[in-house]
Write a protein that holds these residues in place. Structure first.
Motif, short mmCIF file in Angstrom:
data_model
loop_
_atom_site.label_atom_id
_atom_site.label_comp_id
_atom_site.label_asym_id
_atom_site.label_seq_id
_atom_site.Cartn_x
_atom_site.Cartn_y
_atom_site.Cartn_z
N ALA A 115 9.11 54.27 93.34
CA ALA A 115 9.18 55.52 92.61
C ALA A 115 8.89 56.71 93.50
CB ALA A 115 8.17 55.47 91.45
N GLU A 116 7.95 56.60 94.40
CA GLU A 116 7.60 57.69 95.31
C GLU A 116 7.32 57.09 96.67
OE1 GLU A 116 4.27 59.80 93.81
OE2 GLU A 116 5.16 60.23 91.86
N ALA A 117 8.29 57.15 97.55
CA ALA A 117 8.08 56.61 98.89
C ALA A 117 7.32 57.65 99.71
CB ALA A 117 9.43 56.32 99.55
N PRO A 118 6.05 57.40 100.01
CA PRO A 118 5.26 58.39 100.75
C PRO A 118 5.91 58.73 102.09
CG PRO A 118 3.87 56.65 99.88
CD PRO A 118 5.28 56.20 99.69
N ALA A 119 5.95 60.01 102.40
CA ALA A 119 6.56 60.47 103.65
C ALA A 119 5.75 59.97 104.84
CB ALA A 119 6.63 61.99 103.66
N LEU A 120 6.44 59.60 105.90
CA LEU A 120 5.79 59.14 107.12
C LEU A 120 5.80 60.25 108.16
CD1 LEU A 120 7.19 55.52 107.62
CD2 LEU A 120 5.09 56.23 106.49
N GLN A 121 4.75 60.32 108.93
CA GLN A 121 4.72 61.27 110.03
C GLN A 121 5.61 60.75 111.15
OE1 GLN A 121 0.45 60.83 110.59
NE2 GLN A 121 0.80 59.95 112.60
N ALA A 122 5.73 61.55 112.22
CA ALA A 122 6.64 61.20 113.32
C ALA A 122 6.33 59.82 113.88
CB ALA A 122 6.56 62.27 114.41
N LYS A 123 5.06 59.51 114.02
CA LYS A 123 4.65 58.20 114.51
C LYS A 123 3.66 57.62 113.52
CE LYS A 123 3.95 56.00 118.96
NZ LYS A 123 3.67 56.21 120.40
N PRO A 124 4.12 56.79 112.60
CA PRO A 124 3.25 56.28 111.53
C PRO A 124 2.07 55.49 112.09
CG PRO A 124 5.56 55.75 111.11
CD PRO A 124 5.49 56.28 112.49
N ARG A 125 0.96 55.58 111.37
CA ARG A 125 -0.24 54.83 111.74
C ARG A 125 -0.19 53.44 111.12
NH1 ARG A 125 -1.79 59.86 110.29
NH2 ARG A 125 -2.42 59.15 108.21
N LEU A 126 -0.43 52.43 111.94
CA LEU A 126 -0.40 51.03 111.49
C LEU A 126 -1.73 50.37 111.82
CD1 LEU A 126 1.11 48.40 110.55
CD2 LEU A 126 1.84 48.14 112.92
N ALA A 127 -2.31 49.68 110.84
CA ALA A 127 -3.56 48.94 111.04
C ALA A 127 -3.34 47.48 110.70
CB ALA A 127 -4.67 49.52 110.17
N PHE A 128 -4.13 46.61 111.32
CA PHE A 128 -4.16 45.19 110.98
C PHE A 128 -5.36 44.94 110.07
CE2 PHE A 128 -2.22 44.02 115.36
CZ PHE A 128 -0.95 44.32 114.88
N VAL A 129 -5.11 44.21 108.98
CA VAL A 129 -6.19 43.81 108.09
C VAL A 129 -6.24 42.29 108.07
CG1 VAL A 129 -6.95 43.70 105.69
CG2 VAL A 129 -6.19 45.88 106.66
N GLY A 130 -7.30 41.73 108.64
CA GLY A 130 -7.48 40.29 108.71
C GLY A 130 -6.81 39.69 109.92
N LEU A 131 -7.41 38.60 110.42
CA LEU A 131 -6.87 37.85 111.55
C LEU A 131 -6.90 36.35 111.26
CD1 LEU A 131 -8.74 39.74 114.45
CD2 LEU A 131 -6.32 39.99 113.84
N MET A 132 -7.00 36.00 109.98
CA MET A 132 -7.14 34.59 109.63
C MET A 132 -5.83 33.83 109.79
SD MET A 132 -9.55 32.48 108.71
CE MET A 132 -10.82 33.45 107.90
N ASN A 133 -4.72 34.46 109.42
CA ASN A 133 -3.41 33.83 109.57
C ASN A 133 -3.02 33.83 111.04
OD1 ASN A 133 -0.47 33.47 109.68
ND2 ASN A 133 -0.53 33.70 107.46
N GLY A 134 -2.73 32.65 111.58
CA GLY A 134 -2.47 32.51 113.01
C GLY A 134 -1.25 33.27 113.52
N HIS A 135 -0.39 33.76 112.62
CA HIS A 135 0.75 34.57 113.07
C HIS A 135 0.30 35.85 113.75
CE1 HIS A 135 3.77 32.64 109.99
NE2 HIS A 135 3.19 31.77 110.78
N VAL B 139 -4.00 51.84 114.92
CA VAL B 139 -5.25 52.57 114.75
C VAL B 139 -6.47 51.68 114.55
CG1 VAL B 139 -4.10 54.62 113.86
CG2 VAL B 139 -4.83 52.82 112.26
N GLY B 140 -6.31 50.36 114.50
CA GLY B 140 -7.50 49.53 114.39
C GLY B 140 -7.25 48.19 113.72
N VAL B 141 -8.29 47.36 113.75
CA VAL B 141 -8.25 46.00 113.20
C VAL B 141 -9.48 45.79 112.34
CG1 VAL B 141 -8.24 43.54 113.73
CG2 VAL B 141 -7.02 45.14 115.23
N ALA B 142 -9.29 45.25 111.15
CA ALA B 142 -10.41 44.90 110.27
C ALA B 142 -10.52 43.38 110.17
CB ALA B 142 -10.22 45.52 108.89
N GLU B 143 -11.65 42.84 110.56
CA GLU B 143 -11.91 41.41 110.46
C GLU B 143 -13.41 41.18 110.51
OE1 GLU B 143 -12.20 37.93 109.72
OE2 GLU B 143 -10.06 38.42 109.90
N SER B 144 -13.90 40.34 109.58
CA SER B 144 -15.35 40.13 109.48
C SER B 144 -15.82 38.90 110.24
CB SER B 144 -15.76 40.01 108.01
OG SER B 144 -15.09 38.91 107.40
#
Length: 387
Positions: A26-46, A83-88
């Motif tokens: 319904a509303e595709a949020p606009a992306l800046q010139a270089k979108p910020r990407l973060a990783f959430v979790g590292l449990m999946n071996g991919h 921009v970063g990785v989240a993993e506990s």
């Protein structure tokens, strides 16, 4: 209603066939010139393969978690800013630091999101946590990439889809073969009528199965992938989802699903190590095998029509026509840059405000989970499940 709880109308809104995919957000949020990407979790071996692509660092087998080093598959992801990785789990963070010690690593993904404000999250958490992630990210307008499958249950899959629609985000399910030139070529050939009307599919995907862990880090990966709750099952979920995605792509929704499973490794797994599904159509059939008990890696699709057949692996596509036809190699058409990897693809979809029309689409993958749920019920009852 179907026996898996999905009405015919709802299925039309999910994955009704080989040409129906995700609704435009319904509303595709606009992306800046270089979108910020973060990783959430590292449990999946991919995640380790992706980290290799992000950093260009190839860890030797003795240094990394989860087996031998793999080739860099998708080129660079330079069009996004990481921009970063989240993993506990400290041991997983320690492994990730071998690739890039300078990333921002935090325990709580909520903290990472609030601090770094990513526009896209690539999540490598256990499948059972996918809904939790979308519940937090969707109201913030953050697009999500998950590793396959989309969810462990149809209820979760439908909730993820509904949240994506409500908040106008893309939720993409990453299948490795989605980016293969051969995978895209076999569909192109079939759609062009190279083998006549497609009536039969045979897909087989598998390998030797998860290995018994010899380290604490390996145990983390082994424990979740062989957990019937956190992974939703064994080989049926892990590899059956590839096969079902192919079936929906080529033939659409079946009339019924029959499945059986083998527990060939009871000393190692509490879940099935082999599964076979038969999807019945008014005008054909799909025979789909997923296994953790094969002697070597295997990922092959055969497409049969009235006039010939196609065989696809990662290495190539072969076309065979006529009663005594000799297999002929088909040179895959070069893949456009925006369809060459998960990041470039989702960025292109968001920027242009167009729906996902690949096997990665959220609506398509709700259909995948519907069929896998029916397969589980078939295994439980020993009967065919009508949709």
């Amino acid at each position: 209603m179907t026996e898996t709880g999905l009405s015919r109308r709802d299925f039309v809104q999910t994955a009704v066939g080989a040409s129906a995919f995700a609704s435009l957000p319904a509303e595709a949020p606009a992306l800046q010139a270089k979108p910020r990407l973060a990783f959430v979790g590292l449990m999946n071996g991919h995640c380790w393969r992706v980290l290799q692509n992000v950093t260009g660092v190839k860890i030797q087998p003795s240094q990394r978690l989860g087996g031998p080093a793999t080739q860099l598959e998708w080129g660079d992801f330079s069009e996004v800013e990481f921009v970063g990785v989240a993993e506990s789990e400290p041991i997983l963070v320690q492994e990730a630091r071998k690739y890039q010690p300078d990333f921002d690593y935090v325990d709580d993904y909520r903290e990472l999101v609030e601090d770094k404000k990513p526009q896209i999250v690539w999540s490598f958490v256990e499948t059972s946590r996918h809904l939790e992630i979308v519940e937090y990210l969707a109201p913030r307008g953050i697009h999500v990439i998950f590793e396959k499958p989309l969810a462990t249950s149809l209820d979760d899959a439908r909730s993820i889809r509904d949240l994506a629609r409500k908040h106008g985000i893309q939720v993409m399910t990453n299948f490795q073969m989605a980016w293969w030139p051969t995978n895209q070529e076999v569909k192109r050939q079939a759609d062009a009528g190279a083998v006549g009307k497609v009536w039969r599919l045979h897909g087989i995907v598998g390998h030797r199965g998860p290995r018994k862990p010899t380290s604490a880090s390996g145990k983390l990966a082994f424990d979740w992938i062989t957990d019937p709750v956190r992974n939703g099952g064994g080989a049926l979920m892990d590899f059956g989802c590839y096969n079902v995605a192919w079936a929906l792509w080529f033939k659409g929704r079946p009339r019924s699903v029959f499945a059986q499973a083998n527990h060939l490794r009871r000393e190692l797994y509490q879940v099935e190590s082999n599964s076979t599904m038969v999807l019945s159509y008014e005008d054909g059939v799909a025979i789909l095998e997923g296994s953790w008990s094969l002697p070597h890696n295997f990922q092959e699709l055969r497409v049969f029509g009235a006039e010939g057949s196609l065989c696809m692996t990662r290495a190539g596509v072969e076309l065979r026509k006529g009663l005594y036809g000799v297999p002929e190699p088909v040179r895959p058409t070069p893949v456009a840059h925006e369809r060459s990897n998960p990041v470039t693809y989702i960025v292109d979809r968001i920027r242009r405000g167009v729906p996902d029309d690949n096997i990665t689409a959220v609506d398509m993958n709700v259909g995948v989970i519907e069929i896998l749920d029916a397969a589980k019920e078939s295994i439980r009852t020993g009967r065919s499940i009508l949709l």
